[in-house]
Motif scaffolding. Structure first.
Motif, short mmCIF file in Angstrom:
data_model
loop_
_atom_site.label_atom_id
_atom_site.label_comp_id
_atom_site.label_asym_id
_atom_site.label_seq_id
_atom_site.Cartn_x
_atom_site.Cartn_y
_atom_site.Cartn_z
N GLN A 338 0.81 -1.22 0.00
CA GLN A 338 0.00 0.00 0.00
C GLN A 338 0.85 1.28 0.00
O GLN A 338 0.61 2.22 0.75
CB GLN A 338 -0.96 -0.01 1.20
CG GLN A 338 -1.93 -1.20 1.18
CD GLN A 338 -2.80 -1.29 2.41
OE1 GLN A 338 -2.90 -0.35 3.19
NE2 GLN A 338 -3.44 -2.42 2.59
N TYR A 339 1.86 1.30 -0.86
CA TYR A 339 2.71 2.48 -0.95
C TYR A 339 1.96 3.63 -1.61
O TYR A 339 0.94 3.44 -2.26
CB TYR A 339 4.00 2.17 -1.70
CG TYR A 339 3.89 2.05 -3.23
CD1 TYR A 339 2.75 1.58 -3.87
CD2 TYR A 339 4.98 2.40 -4.03
CE1 TYR A 339 2.69 1.46 -5.25
CE2 TYR A 339 4.93 2.29 -5.41
CZ TYR A 339 3.78 1.82 -6.02
OH TYR A 339 3.73 1.71 -7.39
N ASP A 340 2.48 4.84 -1.41
CA ASP A 340 1.93 6.02 -2.08
C ASP A 340 2.54 6.03 -3.48
O ASP A 340 3.67 6.50 -3.68
CB ASP A 340 2.30 7.28 -1.30
CG ASP A 340 1.63 8.53 -1.86
OD1 ASP A 340 1.59 8.68 -3.10
OD2 ASP A 340 1.16 9.36 -1.05
N GLU A 341 1.80 5.53 -4.45
CA GLU A 341 2.35 5.34 -5.80
C GLU A 341 2.79 6.65 -6.43
O GLU A 341 3.88 6.74 -7.02
CB GLU A 341 1.32 4.65 -6.70
CG GLU A 341 1.84 4.40 -8.11
CD GLU A 341 0.83 3.68 -8.99
OE1 GLU A 341 1.14 3.46 -10.18
OE2 GLU A 341 -0.26 3.34 -8.50
N HIS A 343 3.76 9.45 -5.03
CA HIS A 343 4.99 9.94 -4.39
C HIS A 343 6.20 9.11 -4.82
O HIS A 343 7.25 9.67 -5.17
CB HIS A 343 4.83 9.90 -2.87
CG HIS A 343 6.10 10.19 -2.14
ND1 HIS A 343 6.69 11.43 -2.11
CD2 HIS A 343 6.92 9.37 -1.40
CE1 HIS A 343 7.80 11.39 -1.38
NE2 HIS A 343 7.96 10.14 -0.95
N SER A 344 6.06 7.80 -4.80
CA SER A 344 7.18 6.93 -5.13
C SER A 344 7.64 7.12 -6.57
O SER A 344 8.84 7.16 -6.87
CB SER A 344 6.80 5.47 -4.89
OG SER A 344 6.54 5.26 -3.52
N ASP A 380 9.54 3.64 0.86
CA ASP A 380 8.54 3.96 1.89
C ASP A 380 7.62 2.79 2.25
O ASP A 380 6.68 2.97 3.01
CB ASP A 380 7.67 5.13 1.43
CG ASP A 380 8.20 6.48 1.90
OD1 ASP A 380 9.19 6.48 2.67
OD2 ASP A 380 7.66 7.52 1.49
N TYR A 462 4.39 15.59 -0.58
CA TYR A 462 3.67 14.47 -1.20
C TYR A 462 2.59 14.97 -2.18
O TYR A 462 1.60 14.30 -2.42
CB TYR A 462 3.02 13.57 -0.14
CG TYR A 462 3.98 12.59 0.51
CD1 TYR A 462 3.82 11.22 0.39
CD2 TYR A 462 5.07 13.05 1.25
CE1 TYR A 462 4.70 10.33 0.99
CE2 TYR A 462 5.95 12.18 1.84
CZ TYR A 462 5.77 10.82 1.72
OH TYR A 462 6.66 9.94 2.30
#
Length: 517
Positions: A338-341, A343-344, A380, A462
């Motif tokens: 469940q990463y912040d896509e 942002h990544s 993250d 972000y």
């Protein structure tokens, strides 16, 4: 003197059951011709899985065989070669002596590859075979199962994206050597082995339980034997089999013990002992999820060695295709946690912009670029476990993953760089769970971590405020011009606070400047 229009390449595989060499003449990816192929059956896997060492008598036999291979390479004027060793050599406690003897007696260097690299090498060859046969593309899903002597690679591909990848230490010979001769001859052996395999693959079953799969793609050294037992002719390329044919073979074998299998199928004992683990493995795989069609290919590990050596050098499009497939698995891992896509991906984009300006002047190559992308995308994911200690858990989650095509060293570099993007590398402080870094990889870890640290700072809100950036290096300063109409106060403050680590690593002052266009 006229320049040659082609090159000669030799691929050598030190496998668990076979030592093979393929000499290939090539101009490009679509113009490859096999000039010579040599195979010699060995029992490396049985020795390693049973005794943990390769006896010197076998070391001597291997070296004598490779001397012959070297002679052929000279006769064909081989210009490039790659000799790779897989599970049996990888797990032998005395492998360093084998590799030393090979080098002393032949001058050949051996690369011992990790299981994710081994599975990826075969995967690349299978995917190309499937593509040439028109069996890949959007709206297609396939579960690829590569059974080797010491391992099982499970790769789920949907819409040309690698959605799931797992490698297990339950190869055919390894399973066989887990039970003694009397146990293998027992009428209860089949049931016991089925339960053993089912319990081992429980996590895979859970991960795939809701998926719809068009093709189950099976490969492995015993595929040809199973086709023979079903009365199907083995041929090059893609072979399609109805599920019912497999199930009937499973039913027949379940009712027989080892002596009966030898008699019914007219095969020798050594071969028969591999039949039961292979069939039961396939049965467990078919039980994971319903599939529309079963496909077998004749792709071997050595084919993958040739393809991965020649393909990226001969075709930029193919190199880009391989990179995108590897990245697709990284995205899937990020989604799992469940990463912040957004942002990544932003961190990856900004880090790559700096890398592409710095790389060639700081000893960073194309492989380092992939490792940087992996770090940026996964740095993250530890927030899935803990916001307060996310960098520690990012390290731990990355180390626990199988990343197709990444060696254990690659994975360690990504995990450490993800950890140190939030910690000072030279402070002397680290969590006890994070292993001490070797001097060998420290420079690369530091270079990747420093870039991700700055790129992360450039998206501190972000909100992906920076639409693009220009990077210039001059007079000891790396200036990053961030194109945006938005306020960058928090990004500029954070960037400035993180810049000292970058300066320690690269010897350059880092400056962030907001520009309108």
């Amino acid at each position: 003197m006229r320049k040659k229009q082609y090159k000669i390449f030799a691929a050598i595989h030190l496998g668990s059951e076979m030592i093979s060499m393929q000499i290939v003449q090539y101009r490009n990816l679509n113009n490859m011709k096999v000039l010579e192929e040599c195979n010699r059956r060995v029992r490396l896997g049985e020795e390693t899985f049973k005794n943990k060492i390769i006896p010197f008598s076998m070391v001597n036999e291997i070296c004598e065989l490779l001397v012959g291979f070297k002679r052929l390479m000279t006769e064909y004027e081989v210009e490039e070669y790659s000799m790779q060793a897989t599970t049996a050599v990888r797990e032998a406690l005395n492998r360093v002596f084998l590799l030393d003897q090979i080098y002393i007696r032949t001058g050949l260097k051996v690369t011992v590859i990790d299981l994710p690299e081994e599975i990826y090498t075969k995967y690349a060859s299978i995917r190309r075979t499937m593509k040439l046969d028109g069996l890949t593309g959007v709206d297609e899903s396939m579960l690829m199962m590569d059974i080797s002597s010491g391992g099982l690679g499970i790769t789920f591909v949907k819409d040309n994206i690698i959605r799931y990848q797992q490698n297990l230490n339950i190869g055919v010979i390894r399973v066989k050597e887990s039970f003694n001769r009397n146990q293998r001859s027992s009428m209860k052996f089949n049931q016991a082995l089925a339960e053993y395999l089912s319990s081992t693959m429980g996590a895979v079953r859970d991960a795939l339980k809701n998926e719809q799969i068009h093709y189950l793609v099976l490969t492995g050294a015993e595929s040809e034997l199973l086709l023979q037992m079903m009365g199907v002719e083995f041929k090059a390329g893609v072979i399609r089999i109805k599920t019912e044919q497999f199930m009937q073979l499973f039913k027949t074998v379940h009712e027989l013990n080892l002596p009966q299998i030898i008699k019914v199928f007219k095969i020798n004992e050594d071969v028969a002992e591999l039949v039961v683990p292979t069939i039961l493995l396939y049965e467990q795989l078919l039980a994971l999820v319903p599939v529309q069609e079963i496909i077998l290919t004749d792709d071997r590990f050595i084919d993958g060695i040739c393809l991965l050596h020649i393909g990226p050098k001969a075709s930029k499009d193919y190199a880009d295709e391989l990179e995108q497939e590897q990245l697709s698995l990284l995205y899937s891992i990020g989604e799992r946690y469940q990463y912040d896509e957004a942002h990544s991906r932003q961190v990856a984009k900004l880090a790559l912009a700096m890398f592409d300006k710095l790389g060639k002047h700081h000893g960073l190559d194309s492989h380092s670029r992939i490792l940087l992308q992996a770090t940026a995308l996964l740095h993250d994911i530890g927030k899935y476990v803990s916001l307060r200690s996310h960098s520690l858990y990012s390290y731990m989650l990355i180390m626990s993953c199988d990343i197709l095509g990444f060696s254990e060293m690659d994975k360690k570099i990504v995990a450490l760089a993800s950890y140190y993007h939030a910690h000072r590398l030279f402070s002397g402080k680290r969590h006890a769970e994070v292993e001490e870094m070797s001097q060998e990889i420290m420079p690369l870890v530091a270079k990747i971590a420093a870039l991700v640290r700055l790129a992360d700072a450039m998206d501190r809100s972000y909100k992906q405020k920076i639409k693009s950036c220009r990077v210039n290096v001059k007079n000891g300063v790396m200036k990053v011009e961030a194109v945006t109409l938005e306020d960058l106060t928090i990004e500029e403050w954070t960037f400035a606070s993180k810049a000292s680590f970058f300066e320690e690593v690269y010897g350059l002052q880092a400056v962030l400047e907001r520009v309108d266009r």
